[in-house]
Write an enzyme that holds these catalytic residues in place. Structure first.
Site, short mmCIF file in Angstrom:
data_model
loop_
_atom_site.label_atom_id
_atom_site.label_comp_id
_atom_site.label_asym_id
_atom_site.label_seq_id
_atom_site.Cartn_x
_atom_site.Cartn_y
_atom_site.Cartn_z
N GLU A 124 -5.70 9.40 -0.09
CA GLU A 124 -6.05 7.98 -0.08
C GLU A 124 -7.09 7.60 -1.13
O GLU A 124 -6.98 6.55 -1.77
CB GLU A 124 -6.57 7.56 1.31
N HIS B 47 0.83 -1.21 0.00
CA HIS B 47 0.00 0.00 0.00
C HIS B 47 0.87 1.26 0.00
O HIS B 47 0.67 2.18 -0.79
CB HIS B 47 -0.94 0.01 1.21
N1 HBI Z 1 1.13 6.14 10.14
N2 HBI Z 1 2.53 4.71 9.01
C1 HBI Z 1 1.47 5.54 9.00
N3 HBI Z 1 0.79 5.74 7.84
C2 HBI Z 1 -0.28 6.58 7.81
O1 HBI Z 1 -0.88 6.75 6.73
C3 HBI Z 1 -0.69 7.22 8.98
C4 HBI Z 1 0.06 6.98 10.16
N4 HBI Z 1 -0.31 7.58 11.30
C5 HBI Z 1 -1.41 8.51 11.37
C6 HBI Z 1 -2.14 8.67 10.09
N5 HBI Z 1 -1.76 8.06 9.00
C7 HBI Z 1 -3.38 9.48 9.97
O2 HBI Z 1 -4.20 9.19 11.07
C8 HBI Z 1 -3.16 10.98 9.81
O3 HBI Z 1 -3.21 11.33 8.44
C9 HBI Z 1 -4.22 11.82 10.47
FE FE Z 2 -2.16 5.23 2.86
#
Ligand code: HBI
Ligand code: FE
Length: 292
Positions: free
Chosen positions: A175, A129
């Site tokens: 996304e 992903h």
């Molecule tokens: N951590 N590894 C990873 N990938 C993400 O897409 C990700 C995350 N932590 C928080 C998060 N996304 C989302 O909750 C934030 O965009 C708000």
């Molecule tokens: Fe993602």
């Protein structure tokens, strides 16, 4: 963030910023083969579905060499193109850690790859992903700027207590975003391009609404993490998306404090409607669990 205001400590073996070594030499032949299966079927499907910027990025990074990509091999070219790098993390990282990486043009990618019985769907972001889905768009200079702006905006939104609104923007763009092109609607969202079933659903299925992107509208719309989306938002160009974020969000957040959420399947009078969806898929209870 924990109740006392401190970020959770990184897991054992991870650095302060939650990064770990990719450990590329330790992937098993089966794990490399899982990448190849996923890569082959998405690469075959995506022309005509994914936007040109995504397809160019996939080529530019030569992600088709076979097996799980080695970040040490991707990073020099990615860095040359837009100044971004990919760093390995154990999985989801705390919001503020995530934002700090993005604000500094580092994309945190899950180190692990999904198991064979989860080829189509998992909620935790794995390397397929994150690298297949997200990294190609980071070769586009405009999108690269948008992602950095999002990281910086995340740090501010946290201070203002509006992270939920900003997370919706991320969800419906980074996304699950669609792009209007002269050839028709195309996918740029990583959650779609990394999923065979959702790639088809997002563009071809009559169920979901497809509506013109509007920053505040998007921030007022809840999303689902457990099944195909009920609404997709369409941007006219990547530049328009970046431009929409180059304003002070503080007045928007202030207005959102009293604005109601928009029901996930609603179409508003001011929406630009590409598809007024039947919502038949959601009404039927979804089918992700039995897809394929
Ligand atoms: N951590 N590894 C990873 N990938 C993400 O897409 C990700 C995350 N932590 C928080 C998060 N996304 C989302 O909750 C934030 O965009 C708000
Ligand atoms: Fe993602």
């Amino acid at each position: 963030m924990s109740a006392d205001g401190f970020t959770a400590a990184p897991p054992p073996g991870a650095r302060e910023d939650w990064t770990i070594d990719q450990g590329w030499a330790d992937y098993t032949p089966e794990e490399h083969a899982t990448w190849d299966i996923l890569y082959e079927r998405q690469a075959a499907l995506l022309p005509g579905y994914a936007c040109d910027e995504f397809l160019h990025g996939l080529d530019a990074l030569n992600l088709h060499r076979g097996g799980i990509p080695n970040f040490d091999e991707i990073n020099p070219e990615l860095k040359r193109l837009t100044g971004w790098t990919v760093v390995a993390v154990p999985g989801l990282v705390p919001d503020e850690v995530f934002f700090d990486h993005l604000a500094n043009r580092r994309f945190p990618a899950g180190q692990f790859i999904r198991k064979r019985d989860q080829l189509d769907y998992l909620q935790e972001p794995d390397i397929f992903h994150d690298v297949f889905g997200h990294v190609p768009m980071l070769t586009d200079p405009v999108f690269a700027d948008y992602m950095e702006a999002y990281g910086k905006g995340g740090q501010r939104a946290q201070g203002l207590g509006r992270l939920q609104n900003l997370a919706r923007l991320y969800w419906y763009t980074v996304e699950f975003g669609l792009l209007e092109t002269p050839k028709g609607l195309r996918i740029y969202g990583a959650g779609i391009v990394s999923s065979r079933t959702e790639s088809i659903f997002a563009l071809d299925d009559p169920s979901p609404n497809r509506l013109g992107f509007d920053l505040v509208r998007t921030m007022r719309t809840p999303y689902r993490i457990d099944d195909f989306q009920q609404v997709y938002f369409v941007i006219p160009s990547l530049q328009a998306l970046l431009d929409a974020t180059l304003q002070d969000f503080a007045p928007i957040y202030a207005a959102l404090e009293t604005a109601s959420d928009v029901p996930i399947d609603a179409i508003l009078a001011e929406d630009r409607v590409f598809t007024a969806g039947t919502q038949a898929y959601a009404a039927g209870g979804g089918r992700l669990a039995t897809a394929d």
